[in-house]
Design an enzyme around this catalytic site. Sequence first.
Site, PDB file in Angstrom:
ATOM      1  CB  SER A  15      -0.864  -0.005   1.264  1.00  0.00           C
ATOM      2  OG  SER A  15      -1.524   1.235   1.442  1.00  0.00           O
ATOM      3  CE1 TYR A  28      -4.695  -1.792   4.813  1.00  0.00           C
ATOM      4  CE2 TYR A  28      -3.388   0.132   4.264  1.00  0.00           C
ATOM      5  CZ  TYR A  28      -4.113  -0.972   3.869  1.00  0.00           C
ATOM      6  OH  TYR A  28      -4.236  -1.269   2.533  1.00  0.00           O
ATOM      7  CE  LYS A  32      -1.889  -3.764   3.173  1.00  0.00           C
ATOM      8  NZ  LYS A  32      -2.100  -4.981   2.394  1.00  0.00           N
TER       9      LYS A  32
END
Length: 105
Positions: A15, A28, A32
């Site tokens: 990401s 998150y 990533k």
Amino acid sequence: MMIERGTGVVVNFSSGWGRSVSADVAPYCATKWAMEGLTKALAEELPEGLAAVALNPGIIDTEMLRKTWGEGAGGFPTAKEWGALAVPFLERLSLKDNGQSLTVA
């Protein structure tokens, strides 16, 4: 199968937040960033003929994005639209891309 054939590219989804950070999405971002590091290490360990890349798909109108951004997600490509862009990009990946952090453009 790739090892048997002696060729192939492992694509790990990352990401933009695997290469930067943003408030309120620390877990998150952490996962990533981990994918980015894992992919770079894997790229060095794979047998000859194989490659690994970390792929930032860009922003896609998904259920997760709609939960976060609401109707604002509608300004981005759907998964089907993204696939039409991504498949040719993915098909061009090769050994020259090994260890790279790439973005579907």
